[in-house]
Design an enzyme around this catalytic site. Structure first.
Site, mmCIF file in Angstrom:
data_model
loop_
_atom_site.group_PDB
_atom_site.id
_atom_site.type_symbol
_atom_site.label_atom_id
_atom_site.label_comp_id
_atom_site.label_asym_id
_atom_site.label_seq_id
_atom_site.Cartn_x
_atom_site.Cartn_y
_atom_site.Cartn_z
ATOM 1 N N LYS A 106 0.871 -1.185 0.000
ATOM 2 C CA LYS A 106 0.000 0.000 0.000
ATOM 3 C C LYS A 106 0.899 1.225 0.000
ATOM 4 C CE LYS A 106 -4.484 0.841 0.255
ATOM 5 N NZ LYS A 106 -5.556 -0.009 -0.302
ATOM 6 N N GLY A 218 -20.462 6.366 2.869
ATOM 7 C CA GLY A 218 -19.382 6.734 1.932
ATOM 8 C C GLY A 218 -19.941 6.667 0.529
ATOM 9 N N GLY A 220 -18.241 7.528 -2.390
ATOM 10 C CA GLY A 220 -17.145 7.736 -3.337
ATOM 11 C C GLY A 220 -17.180 6.622 -4.362
ATOM 12 N N ASN A 221 -16.024 6.262 -4.887
ATOM 13 C CA ASN A 221 -15.953 5.241 -5.932
ATOM 14 C C ASN A 221 -16.654 3.952 -5.521
ATOM 15 O OD1 ASN A 221 -15.102 3.817 -8.259
ATOM 16 N ND2 ASN A 221 -13.343 3.034 -7.145
ATOM 17 N N GLY A 223 -18.631 3.281 -2.702
ATOM 18 C CA GLY A 223 -19.987 3.438 -2.181
ATOM 19 C C GLY A 223 -21.018 3.757 -3.255
#
Ligand code: NAD
Length: 416
Positions: A106, A218, A220-221, A223
């Site tokens: 990561k 959420g 975003g992408n 959610g």
């Protein structure tokens, strides 16, 4: 969100539980507790106002016994080495559970992307790529998008890497735009996997999936796509939220229209016909399925008891603390853990890498067919382990992942 326990402490505790249950050799346990390599970088760029901007970044490579390191890059003001290390470890287990030939990594940069211009983000991304260049690459470590990074960010990484190499290397990063080697279906893959897990969980607990009520934290992408796909599959989306707050409508809301509203106003709040609620209230919404798709430590021992959902499918990484896990388990909530529920993204990243290496491009149906098979198989493997070992889905997934990685380490042996 609670900060009672750091993400890395939680990851270590999860590993300890899995190691104990598996009777893992102490040497392998010790090896898995720390990443193989961590690189901290100080990224200095010229800001639009002419001043220097100085940002701390890192790339953490946890374990590569099963294949090259793989993992996203996150831009967020809260990014720190502890969090990125935990996320790299979860990537190792995730790739093993879904059974793709990758290890876990990561990366992240501590910054506030919302306050930066596109030019500043591009310069920061390119400088960061040049600083981690020596440890990434198609056979070493392949980055991908995560929180507040997207296909454009990946395009800048690919271009910087390729410029330094002197030739085009699309396979050095995944989650790219389709025009430069991205895969069909990558943008929605994580969410499709999360919804496949929710659907399989519904079958397992005997809940009718079509018509089931869903709350998503959420937008975003992960959610927004999870809400959209669940809506397309006939579920009723009753609540969604983003960092500015949440909205609720017992009759159901249309996520496509909420998305348009968010694009226009920058927030899901004040979408017509909905009650404004807090993020805490989104988690406590009366619904069948809850999809946490924001950040870590959202579901804690303080709010776990208020959750009414029968199924939780973790789109986000690390949204539930270990104490909250216990509460949910006692309440009989069927929880599909992050390392299974959000593995769709890395799976299609793997398909993108394979297509790039073969200079091929698969149709969407091919990508989704393979993803469906992989997710359903991994779900079944985890349910089987949970039944056999009489443990939670989280512990079963961890055991499966840790065991596969430990087997690879033992088979490879040590050098020298
Ligand atoms: P994103 O940046 O696109 O979206 C994050 C969303 O969370 C935004 O809508 C933001 O407003 C919202 N948010 C932030 N703080 C919040 C809060 N306190 N309460 C409610 N909402 C809040 O990021 P993403 O790519 O969708 O990632 C979300 C999660 O999914 C992360 O945990 C990430 O690690 C995980 N994940 C992402 C992928 C992927 O392919 N993008 C793959 C696997 C896991």
């Amino acid at each position: 969100m609670s900060k009672e326990q750091s993400a890395y402490c939680i990851a270590l505790e999860q590993l300890r539980l899995a190691a104990e249950q598996l009777n893992l050799e102490d040497g392998i346990h010790q090896m898995l507790k720390v990443p193989k390599r961590s690189l901290n970088v100080c990224i200095t760029i010229r800001m639009d106002n002419g001043e220097f901007g100085v940002f701390n970044g890192c790339r953490v490579q946890h374990m590569d016994a099963r294949g090259p390191f793989k993992g996203g890059i996150r831009y967020h003001p809260r990014v720190n080495l502890d969090e990125v290390t935990a996320l790299s470890m979860w990537m190792t287990w995730k790739c093993a559970v879904i059974d793709i030939p990758y290890g876990g990594a990561k990366g992240g940069i501590c910054c506030n992307p919302k306050e930066m211009s596109k030019g500043e983000l591009e310069r920061m991304t390119r400088r960061y790529t040049s600083m981690i260049f020596d440890i990434i690459g198609p056979y070493r470590d392949v980055p991908a998008p995560d929180v507040y990074t997207d296909a454009q960010t990946m395009a800048w990484i690919m271009d910087t890497y390729s410029q330094i190499k002197g030739y085009s290397v699309p396979e050095c990063v995944t989650g790219k735009p389709i025009s430069i080697g991205g895969s069909e279906g990558r943008a929605e893959a994580t969410s499709l996997g999360t919804d496949i897990c929710a659907r399989e969980a519904a079958k397992t607990v005997g809940l009718k999936f079509k018509g089931a009520t869903v709350a998503v934290q959420g937008f975003g992408n992960v959610g927004w796509n999870a809400a959209k796909i669940a809506y397309d599959w006939g579920c009723k989306i009753v609540a969604v939220s983003d960092s500015t707050g949440g909205i609720y409508n017992a009759k159901g809301l249309n996520p496509y229209k909420v998305y348009d509203h968010k694009v226009k106003t920058g927030s899901v709040v004040n979408y017509k016909g909905c009650e404004t609620i807090t993020n805490e209230e989104v988690l406590a919404t009366k619904c069948d399925i809850l999809i946490p798709a924001a950040l870590e430590n959202s579901i804690t021992k303080e709010n776990a008891d208020k959750i009414k959902a029968k199924i939780i499918s973790e789109g986000a990484n690390g949204p539930t603390t270990p104490e909250a896990d216990k509460v949910l388990c006692e309440k009989g909530v069927f929880l599909v853990p992050d390392i299974l529920a959000n593995a769709g993204g890395v799976t299609v990243s793997y398909y993108e890498w394979v297509q790039n290496l073969e200079r091929d491009h698969w149709p969407l149906e091919e990508v989704n067919r393979r993803l469906e098979t992989k997710m359903a198989k991994a779900f079944k493997d985890v349910v089987t382990t949970a039944k056999k070992d009489k443990c939670s889905m989280r512990l079963a997934a961890l055991m499966l992942g840790v065991r596969r990685v430990a087997d690879a380490i033992k088979t490879l042996g040590l050098w020298p």
